[in-house]
Design a protein around this motif. Sequence first.
Motif, PDB file in Angstrom:
ATOM      1  N   ASP A 291       5.060   6.950   3.603  1.00 14.05           N
ATOM      2  CA  ASP A 291       5.216   8.029   4.713  1.00 14.05           C
ATOM      3  C   ASP A 291       3.954   9.207   4.391  1.00 14.05           C
ATOM      4  O   ASP A 291       4.110  10.587   4.943  1.00 14.05           O
TER       5      ASP A 291
ATOM      6  N   MET B 288       3.998   5.167  -2.679  1.00 20.70           N
ATOM      7  CA  MET B 288       3.378   5.751  -1.573  1.00 20.70           C
ATOM      8  C   MET B 288       4.315   5.419  -0.399  1.00 20.70           C
ATOM      9  O   MET B 288       4.619   4.308  -0.103  1.00 20.70           O
TER      10      MET B 288
ATOM     11  N   ARG C  67       2.525  10.221   1.817  1.00 19.75           N
ATOM     12  CA  ARG C  67       2.692  10.909   0.519  1.00 19.75           C
ATOM     13  C   ARG C  67       2.749   9.886  -0.610  1.00 19.75           C
ATOM     14  O   ARG C  67       3.349   8.826  -0.458  1.00 19.75           O
ATOM     15  N   SER C  68       2.364  10.670  -1.825  1.00 19.57           N
ATOM     16  CA  SER C  68       2.579   9.668  -3.122  1.00 19.57           C
ATOM     17  C   SER C  68       3.534  10.539  -4.124  1.00 19.57           C
ATOM     18  O   SER C  68       3.170  11.742  -4.368  1.00 19.57           O
ATOM     19  N   ARG C  69       4.378   9.583  -4.771  1.00 20.65           N
ATOM     20  CA  ARG C  69       5.018  10.273  -5.561  1.00 20.65           C
ATOM     21  C   ARG C  69       5.024   9.452  -6.839  1.00 20.65           C
ATOM     22  O   ARG C  69       5.236   8.213  -7.058  1.00 20.65           O
TER      23      ARG C  69
END
Length: 448
Positions: A235, A233, A237-239
């Motif tokens: 900024d 996690m 956003r989730s990757r």
Amino acid sequence: MSNSQYQTYETYGPNDPYAAVYDPHSAETVAYGVQVAPTLPTPPMPVSYEDPYRPAYELPEAPAPHSGAGRRAARRRKGRGAERPDSAMRRLLPQALVVAFLAGGTTAFVAKDKAIELTVDGKPRTLHTFADDVTELLADEGVDVGAHDVVAPAPGTELSSGDEIAVHYGRPVRLTLDGERREVWTTARTVDGALKQLGVRAEGAYLSTSRSRPIGREGLTLDVRTERAVTVMADGRSRTVRTNAATVGEVVEEAGITLRGQDTTSVAPGSFPRDGQTVTVLRITGTKEVREEAIPFWVERTEDPSLFKGTEVVEQAGQAGLRRITYSLRTVNGVRQKPRRIRTEVLREPRTQLVKVGTRPMPMSVQGADGLDWQQLAACESGGRPDAVDPSGTYGGLYQFDTRTWQALGGSGRPQDAPAAEQTFRAKKLYVQRGASPWPHCGSRLHG
């Protein structure tokens, strides 16, 4: 199986025609452990007399039938002809016994022999053995097995011809699997086989050596990092990435995220990433703030027998010190954090306050003033409160002494800080000196 059963043939005499019939050590071998005796030879006939069974056409010319020699020869032929069946049987019986004995020994010999396929650590060979079970076979073949070796079928299992025996040697593997170190044993002869035997999922995994590398009896050291799914996690956003990285920091890099300045992660960047773990990137900005704070002083009390009990005199006034403190102010992902002290510097040391504490018993009687109504006077002057102070701050205590008068009567400090008994005692001394004049409005209360 021992060949001792054939030793019975050594009991024949040196001149016996059957002594050389069969030698188990020189007989022809048609299969391993199966020996066949040669055809028994015809025993030699004595040379000292004529063979009575020679065919008629080989007999010497017979004497005349009417001669004495002819009659005697005829009688001998007749006698020997009558004895022929028994004599032949007696001669053939030993031969038949020998043949029967050899046939029975050969049958037992063949029954004990077994054809076995023995595979030791992947190397097969076919052998013949008289061993009764697996343990005896391995001992005969010099195959030593330990606690970590595997034998199939198990030691002690009875053997039959055609059985297959497999020996798999154990090999130590110093395995580090996903950051956890342990020593395991495997009978696999390659790294790939060991991974399958240990149930380690090798697809997408990092291996410190080739999967095809053979494992010797001495074993090897192996580092395996299986493929894991880790969510990052950052900024807003989730990757989610699939990785076999060794540290959280490497996972963050694989997710395409860059850490700058004081940025860090919610778990230590050097820690091992676990499957299903969520790592949050912390964007940090920070400043410093300097503050000055007072350092409280200590109070040191010492007993003084010259002072009445309950009396304390400040001999040295205390003074607070001063220190400078530097704080770190951080903002994490836009949220201001509690200040954190990072440095302290003392600018001025505090000075200790010294106080004398009286231990002398307080006298309660003053001649010429003991019979007066001091309680009424105190109620009129201060409302009966020992710590009372007038609005101007000049007068204090039960009887509203000014500081100079109080100290002239032997008091120390301020009158409102002294015990009530001491204030009454010094008021009596003042009355003896000056009467009721110090209390122009309330002095009349002394006489009721």
